[in-house]
Design an enzyme around this catalytic site. Structure first.
Site, PDB file in Angstrom:
ATOM      1  CB  SER A 169      -0.957   0.002   1.189  1.00  0.00           C
ATOM      2  OG  SER A 169      -0.218  -0.098   2.375  1.00  0.00           O
TER       3      SER A 169
ATOM      4  CE  LYS B 219      -2.635   1.191   5.442  1.00  0.00           C
ATOM      5  NZ  LYS B 219      -2.673   0.731   4.051  1.00  0.00           N
TER       6      LYS B 219
END
Length: 833
Positions: free
Chosen positions: A709, A752
């Site tokens: 990611s 996140k």
């Protein structure tokens, strides 16, 4: 008296008695006629004929009532007794045949002739004599009534006739049989007949003996048992514990009949009780059977607890104990709602998966309370033997049912909530795979007839509610994972941790440390500081430890008797040194002077717990070239991850450092290839890339990092470094990149974004495909952020790099040679508030 000579002699009729030749016998004579016959014989000094009556009951026998063959006997002694009877001792001489009766008036006078006894075959006679002697010996051994001297006498006789007569007198024969022997004249034939009779008698005697010994043995055994039992009862009476075994068995039968259980189980228990009755109570086998019966009877079977279907109450209990965790709570309330509509529903099988310390186990406990089910916890950590789940065969020493049934026995209700703790920590080895045994337990289609090796009965587990907990799902075998409904508990966000600490942990720790009465307050900023700087975890275990730590230190200061004044002075010193932030005063004094409370402020915290243990990702103060804020997901929540890229003149080398996993290294290559393919768009020379070295580094060097990611963050950093354009410091990004520059979806978005928010980020760039995950993010976080959803790297670059217009970046609008154009043109960028 020689052969064939006829002689007239008085006759003495005998009742129930036969006198053989060579035999002495005392007789008691009472009948007048008989006494007269004796007198006649005595006075005339003659012998007397002794013949038996055919019927003993006849008192006045006629000649026809007397047997024709008898014995001539000599009177040896005669004795008159006071009552008028006569005792007479006679000795038999030889056989005679009565021809006719001469006179019947006072006594019988008969004429008789002697019978010849000559053996025809001498050899045969000898053989018979031997056989008869040995058979007689056997007979004497069996028949204790014969005196041994007879045996001595018999062994000396060689004459067949005499032998037969002596032996027959000793045998226990009927009158007719004896008379028949008397009537056989030929000695050989007589011996043969005798042999038959004796053999028959011996058989009868042997059977008698067998019966006797058997009866005796039984008598002995039952006497012994009776005696021992009496002794045992006496001892138990002395000890004051009259253990009435039979009464206990009776009691077991009554219990079995009363117990609500399956017919199969009832039959089996009754059978076992029957077995138990046959056994001696002291035998080992009896103990095994007894334990088995006790186990079956002590299980709850169909004894269920009444479930409460009160949704409001359940909601209240769940909220009292846990903050957040909405998914799980909703699932439980849905289950309750369905139950209150339909009564018959199989217990759900849930698996709470999440990092340590997020409250999986304690949540299960409060779910049990909210459903009003008894709670049983089975720890599966380190279980490596399938017998721990399914039990051992009951023939083994120390056999027991498995943990499932043990738990049910403990709660004593058939519908508990069973918590299978640490289901991902089950090991397997040569003793079988416990995870495979769990398949049966956790399958709602099969577990209504769960078979335990110990019980060997079908047990219905379908009403049991199973909740498993696991830290990671990848160690659980696929089929087992398939049986359970997985509910993921992500870590708590800072906001949730703050509420948990304020509402649960602080009051609990203050009480545990006896600080309730001391007016200790821990300020909100202090709690936030502990969360940020002293813990780094998904759950709240460490947070609770740090709270306890603070409480202990405060307690120590209180006990040491340091006054509030001292506190103040210390605080001033600390502030001067600048080791603490310049916030409120260290300790604030309450209005009522002396009895001031203790207030733990952030400055005081540094004093109590020492300098900050963790720095949590905070953004840089300046926009920098080649430095982008990536976002990472860790097991303990999210974090900001800086991506640094430097470009130096060189030979086209490309280096990656920072302990990266394979996936991440490949991400770097993909990003690099993408940037090179776009070179012309950025107005770069064809030769440009062969004259530079690119170094990509992800601090902290020692922490392993992996996952795809960081793709767009890498790309942004590379472009920034090449183009010498700074990256905005308030932007953080996450997304996987493809070689064509497409931005693809990633996982862990919630953690996140929370980490970014905590670090002071204002703009978040994430893949368009992740739009669905934004609804999980708390509203208070979303209102401070601007989220930009992108599906191509060009949009990322335009939003992340510190430029006034796209022209600064994409120098060449169209490059015919490569057929590439910038993707941003003609595409609106999505903003999401």
């Amino acid at each position: 008296m020689s052969e064939g000579k006829v002689q007239q002699l008085p006759l003495l009729p005998l009742r129930d008695l036969i006198i053989f030749p060579h035999m002495m016998m005392p007789l008691f004579v009472g009948r007048e006629k008989s006494i007269n016959a004796l007198e006649e014989a005595m006075s005339k000094q003659t012998d007397i004929v002794l013949a038996a009556q055919k019927d003993a009951k006849t008192n006045n026998p006629e000649p026809k009532d007397i047997f024709a063959i008898g014995t001539v006997g000599t009177i040896i002694q005669l004795l008159r007794l006071p009552d008028g009877t006569v005792k007479v001792l006679v000795e038999g001489k030889r056989r005679v045949k009565i021809k006719n009766f001469v006179n019947n008036d006072n006594f019988f006078m008969v004429s008789c002739e002697a019978l010849d006894e000559d053996s025809t075959n001498i050899v045969e006679a000898q053989a018979l004599v031997r056989s008869v002697k040995s058979t007689f010996e056997t007979y004497v051994k069996l028949n204790k009534r014969i005196p041994p001297e007879i045996l001595m006498r018999v062994s000396t006789i060689e004459n067949p006739g005499e032998l037969a007569d002596i032996i027959v007198a000793q045998l226990n024969l009927k009158l007719e049989d004896k008379q028949a022997v008397l009537e056989i004249i030929d000695p050989s034939k007589r011996l043969e007949h005798l042999l038959n009779l004796m053999t028959g008698e011996i058989e009868i005697l042997e059977v008698e003996k067998k019966i006797r010994t058997r009866v005796k043995k039984q008598m002995e055994r039952s006497q012994k048992e009776y005696y021992l039992n009496e002794q045992m009862q006496a001892i138990q009476k002395e000890l004051g514990e009259k253990d009435d075994y039979q009464a206990e068995l009776q009691d077991l039968e009554v219990k079995t009949k009363a117990k609500k259980m399956s017919q199969e189980a009832k039959d089996k228990v009754m059978k076992e009780i029957k077995k138990l009755k046959m056994m001696s109570p002291m035998s080992a086998e009896a103990t095994v059977v007894r334990n088995y019966i006790d186990w079956v009877l002590s299980l709850p079977w169909y004894d269920y607890n009444e479930e409460k279907h009160d949704l409001k109450n359940a909601q209240r209990i769940l909220d009292d104990d846990h903050w957040g965790l909405e998914k799980v709570k909703d699932r439980i309330l849905e289950y309750l709602a369905v139950l209150s509509i339909s009564k018959d529903m199989k217990g759900p099988i849930l698996c709470l998966a999440g990092p340590p310390g997020v409250g999986k186990t304690s949540l299960a406990r409060s779910i049990a309370e909210s459903l009003n089910r008894p709670f049983a916890r089975i720890s599966l950590g380190g279980v490596r033997d399938e017998a721990e789940i399914r039990g051992h065969r009951k023939t083994y020493v120390g056999a027991m049912p498995g943990k499932i049934l043990q738990a049910l026995r403990k709660v004593d209700k058939g519908n508990p909530l069973v918590l299978l703790d640490e289901i991902d920590k089950m090991a397997n080895d040569f003793r079988g795979d416990p995870a495979a045994a769990m398949l049966e337990v956790l399958d709602p289609e099969q577990n209504n007839n769960f078979q335990d090796h110990y019980l060997e009965l079908e047990y219905d587990l379908s009403k049991v509610m199973f909740i498993a907990t696991a830290n990671s799902l990848h160690t659980i075998p696929r089929p087992l994972l398939d049986r359970m409904e997985i509910i993921n508990l992500e870590g708590y966000i800072e906001q949730e941790k703050f509420h948990i600490a304020k509402n649960y942990l602080v009051p609990k720790q203050l009480e545990n440390h006896g600080l309730k009465n001391y007016k200790v307050t821990i300020k909100d900023e202090t709690i936030r500081d502990i969360i940020r700087y002293y813990t780094k975890e998904a759950g709240v275990r460490n947070l609770e430890r740090q709270m306890a730590n603070v409480c202990r230190k405060v307690a120590k200061e209180i006990v040491m008797g340091e006054t509030v004044e001292n506190f103040k002075a210390e605080g001033a010193k600390a502030a001067k040194k600048g080791s603490a932030k310049k916030a409120s005063k260290t300790t604030e004094k309450s209005a009522n002077g002396k009895n001031a409370g203790y207030v733990v402020t952030p400055q005081k915290l540094v004093e109590l717990l020492g300098p900050h243990k963790f720095k949590f990702g905070v953004i840089e103060t300046e926009n920098e070239i080649g430095l982008t804020n990536g976002m990472a997901w860790t097991e303990v929540g999210g974090d900001l991850l800086a991506v640094e890229v430097s470009v130096v003149p060189g030979k086209g080398k490309f280096t990656v450092t920072g302990q990266l996993g394979d996936v991440m290294k490949e991400s770097c290559s993909a990003a690099m290839s993408y940037v090179r393919s776009r070179g012309p768009l950025f107005g770069l020379d064809k030769e440009y890339f062969s004259n530079i070295d690119v170094h990509i580094h992800l601090p902290e060097g020692a922490v392993p990092k992996d996952g795809p990611s960081a793709g767009i963050a890498l790309t942004t950093s590379i472009v920034s470094a090449i183009m010498k354009v700074p990256v905005k410091r308030t932007v953080a990004m996450t997304g996987e990149i493809s070689l064509r520059g497409r931005v693809m979806a990633i996982g862990g978005l919630k953690e996140k974004i929370l980490a970014a928010h905590r670090g002071g980020i204002k703009i978040i760039i994430c893949p368009k495909e992740n739009e669905k995950d934004l609804k999980d993010i708390p509203k208070e976080v979303m209102k401070d952020l601007k989220v930009i959803l992108v599906d191509h790297v060009d949009q990322v670059l335009i939003n992340a790099l510190d430029i006034k217009s796209p022209k600064e970046l994409f120098k060449v609008q169209k490059e015919t040679e490569f057929g590439i154009k910038a993707q941003y043109t003609g595409q609106s960028v999505h903003h999401h508030h």
